[in-house]
Design a protein around this motif. Structure first.
Motif, PDB file in Angstrom:
ATOM      1  N   LEU A  66       0.769  -0.946  -0.078  1.00 25.95           N
ATOM      2  CA  LEU A  66       0.014  -0.091  -0.008  1.00 25.95           C
ATOM      3  C   LEU A  66       0.616   1.188  -0.558  1.00 25.95           C
ATOM      4  N   ALA A 103       1.265   4.446  -2.497  1.00 26.04           N
ATOM      5  CA  ALA A 103       0.779   5.753  -2.209  1.00 26.04           C
ATOM      6  C   ALA A 103       0.904   6.857  -2.916  1.00 26.04           C
ATOM      7  N   GLU A 150      -0.726   7.369   7.587  1.00 29.26           N
ATOM      8  CA  GLU A 150      -2.293   6.919   7.008  1.00 29.26           C
ATOM      9  C   GLU A 150      -1.789   5.761   6.630  1.00 29.26           C
ATOM     10  N   THR A 151      -0.959   4.790   5.869  1.00 26.79           N
ATOM     11  CA  THR A 151      -0.826   3.869   4.596  1.00 26.79           C
ATOM     12  C   THR A 151      -0.841   2.812   5.956  1.00 26.79           C
ATOM     13  N   ASP A 174      -4.586   2.751   7.053  1.00 23.43           N
ATOM     14  CA  ASP A 174      -5.177   1.547   6.502  1.00 23.43           C
ATOM     15  C   ASP A 174      -5.166   0.289   5.873  1.00 23.43           C
ATOM     16  N   THR A 175      -3.415   0.226   6.239  1.00 22.57           N
ATOM     17  CA  THR A 175      -3.589  -1.167   6.762  1.00 22.57           C
ATOM     18  C   THR A 175      -3.855  -2.279   7.541  1.00 22.57           C
ATOM     19  N   ARG A 228      -6.906  -0.842   9.596  1.00 18.78           N
ATOM     20  CA  ARG A 228      -8.143  -0.768   9.202  1.00 18.78           C
ATOM     21  C   ARG A 228      -9.021  -2.764   8.105  1.00 18.78           C
ATOM     22  N   GLU A 288      -7.829   3.050  16.135  1.00 18.27           N
ATOM     23  CA  GLU A 288      -7.738   3.616  14.885  1.00 18.27           C
ATOM     24  C   GLU A 288      -6.747   5.591  15.597  1.00 18.27           C
TER      25      GLU A 288
END
Length: 143
Positions: free
Chosen positions: A31, A35, A99-100, A103-104, A106, A117
């Motif tokens: 990811l 990105a 942020e990555t 996201d991972t 998540r 989070e």
């Protein structure tokens, strides 16, 4: 809200799962590289197997920094190596990194919610601040 317990439980869940045949750190890098062209360029000649191993080591140091508020020699070396005069990892890339990472998490944590989070963000942020602090320093004398 117990930040440390939320983080620890989430971290255990993400490490225990594979998603689409990938472990957590491998998925993170996939990811992260996708990105940003700048990130992809920084890693163009990198052995990603070694890089994932280094990330795991650095990740544990970031966790330790959160707990102890003390940067060990390894974390200081990583911060210096990422500074403007070395690898030139600009501070904005740390925002993208975080942020990555979120996201991972998540994707990997089936119990991901706002509290999880926030716990990840609060645990990771002190280490990120430490890293970005060293960006414009010429050596490791500042830490």
């Amino acid at each position: 809200m117990d930040i440390e317990n939320l983080f620890d439980a989430s971290y255990a869940r993400v490490l225990s799962r594979e998603v689409e045949g990938q472990a957590f750190f491998a998925a993170f890098y996939e990811l992260f590289l996708a990105a940003s062209p700048e990130v992809a360029e920084k890693f163009r000649h990198t052995d990603m197997t070694s890089q994932r191993a280094m990330l795991k080591k650095a990740f544990y140091r970031l966790l330790s920094f959160y707990v102890s508020s003390h940067a060990d020699y390894y974390l200081k070396e990583v911060a210096v190596s990422h500074s403007r005069v070395h690898l030139d990892i600009v501070p904005a890339l740390y925002d993208l990194w975080l942020e990555t990472l979120i996201d991972t998490v998540r994707v990997f944590d089936e119990q991901f919610d706002d509290d999880v989070e926030l716990a990840w963000r609060l645990v990771m942020t002190p280490g990120i601040v430490f890293m970005t602090f060293h960006y414009d320093r010429d050596d490791d004398s500042g830490g």
